[in-house]
Motif scaffolding. Structure first.
Motif, PDB file in Angstrom:
ATOM      1  N   ARG A 311      32.669  31.996  40.313  1.00 34.01           N
ATOM      2  CA  ARG A 311      34.021  31.218  40.087  1.00 34.01           C
ATOM      3  C   ARG A 311      33.811  29.694  39.906  1.00 34.01           C
ATOM      4  O   ARG A 311      34.466  28.477  39.358  1.00 34.01           O
ATOM      5  N   THR A 324      43.089  31.606  35.474  1.00 29.76           N
ATOM      6  CA  THR A 324      42.610  32.103  37.093  1.00 29.76           C
ATOM      7  C   THR A 324      41.695  32.936  37.240  1.00 29.76           C
ATOM      8  O   THR A 324      42.003  33.714  36.326  1.00 29.76           O
ATOM      9  N   ALA A 326      40.707  36.720  39.521  1.00 28.28           N
ATOM     10  CA  ALA A 326      41.103  37.207  40.266  1.00 28.28           C
ATOM     11  C   ALA A 326      40.137  38.389  40.222  1.00 28.28           C
ATOM     12  O   ALA A 326      39.437  39.219  39.870  1.00 28.28           O
ATOM     13  N   VAL A 327      39.349  38.465  41.710  1.00 26.82           N
ATOM     14  CA  VAL A 327      38.020  39.419  41.630  1.00 26.82           C
ATOM     15  C   VAL A 327      38.442  40.562  43.459  1.00 26.82           C
ATOM     16  O   VAL A 327      38.735  39.202  44.640  1.00 26.82           O
ATOM     17  N   ASP A 328      38.897  41.673  43.377  1.00 23.13           N
ATOM     18  CA  ASP A 328      39.301  41.937  44.815  1.00 23.13           C
ATOM     19  C   ASP A 328      36.803  42.296  45.334  1.00 23.13           C
ATOM     20  O   ASP A 328      36.606  42.227  44.856  1.00 23.13           O
TER      21      ASP A 328
END
Length: 338
Positions: A311, A324, A326-328
């Motif tokens: 990131r 953007t 988004a990562v769990d």
């Protein structure tokens, strides 16, 4: 109609070509032929197929260690000649306008051997052309020398059989057998020859597959060596200007760090962090190129921390593009951290 590479005869195949024999003696050697579809006919055919498969078992069992196609063909010749009267076996492949003998087991008369070694005319040698064109075996219980236009060169050859060797759906060559005594080709003989030649085609396909695998493996190993060498040179060449940038940034920071503009100090910090990460990427590139040759033992890797680095590396691109990431939450895995 018949090869070049003469293999010394073993006790099973020591069968020199005799001179012409009296008709009575030749006929006395003929074997009675069972009636078609009789129990004796069926039994003889089954026994011949069994002998052929048993004789070929060693070849297929050793296939992973044998990639020379002509060694496989000579093994097939041994199996066939061990079950037939005195004769010679040859294997031919087309070579321009001639048939070239690539393997031979047994001996021919010197004049016929010379003709075979020189190459038999492609179109005139019908004993080889017929099975190549029809993809079917061609048998002559009484060999007609006019078939191949050999004339007196074929004296002593009494019976012939020629069979196409098929691999990958195409005729690769022709397997030929010539006998020196009168012998009608019985169902058992035909079953023996056709079973061996069919098995030979499968074995040659397998050998080709082994060769292809070995070649691809060698190419992959060469490619890996070249990649490792390139990565080493590239990492060295890239590190040098990076060290120069880092040195000047540190010099600016020491000289003006306490008196400079806070925004300039922030820029210096970004440059320092960027060069540090760039240096790490170069080292990781070099380590990645050595995974196959100098791989490290797997260790626990925090995937969340790894994603934070990703990131950060892509932060500028996301900011410029308005995107953007988004990562769990990710689990830890055992791997090479590079």
């Amino acid at each position: 109609m018949l090869g070049c590479h003469v293999v010394p005869a073993s006790p099973l195949t020591a069968r020199p070509p005799p001179g012409p024999a009296p008709a009575e003696a030749v006929m006395a050697e003929a074997h009675p032929v069972p009636e078609p579809d009789s129990p004796a006919w069926q039994t003889a055919e089954l026994e011949a197929r069994t002998r052929a498969l048993e004789g070929f078992a060693d070849l297929t069992r050793d296939l992973s260690f044998q990639t020379d196609p002509y060694a496989l063909i000579r093994r097939a010749m041994e199996v066939v000649l061990a079950q037939l009267p005195p004769g010679v076996a040859l294997y031919y492949e087309p070579d321009g306008n001639v048939w070239r003998a690539r393997a031979q087991l047994g001996t021919l008369r010197a004049d016929l051997q010379a003709a075979v070694d020189a190459g038999l005319p492609f179109d005139e040698t019908q004993n080889l052309r017929i099975p190549q064109q029809t993809r079917l075996p061609h048998y002559q219980s009484e060999y007609d020398a006019g078939t191949d236009r050999l004339g007196d060169l074929a004296l002593g050859i009494v019976a012939t059989a020629t069979l196409p060797v098929i691999t990958e759906g195409a005729v690769r060559g022709v397997f030929a057998v010539a006998l020196y005594s009168l012998r009608p080709w019985t169902p058992a003989d035909r079953a023996l020859l056709e079973t061996v030649v069919r098995s030979l085609g499968l074995a040659l396909e397998g050998a080709q597959g082994v060769q292809d695998l070995q070649r691809r493996t060698a190419e992959l190993e060469r490619s890996n060596r070249e990649l490792e060498q390139f990565a080493y040179v590239a990492s060295h060449d890239l590190q040098e200007p990076l060290r120069t940038v880092t040195s000047f940034v540190e010099l600016l920071n020491r000289r003006y760090g306490d008196h400079g503009d806070p925004r300039a100090q922030q820029y210096v910090a970004h440059i320092t962090d960027g060069t540090r990460r760039m240096s790490q990427l170069i080292q990781d590139l070099l380590a990645f190129s050595r995974v196959t040759s100098q791989g490290r033992a797997p260790q626990p890797v925090d995937m969340n921390r790894l994603m934070d680095d990703v990131r950060q590396d892509l932060g500028t691109q996301f900011a410029q593009g308005g995107g953007t990431l988004a990562v769990d939450p990710l689990p830890a895995v055992r791997a090479d951290g590079t």
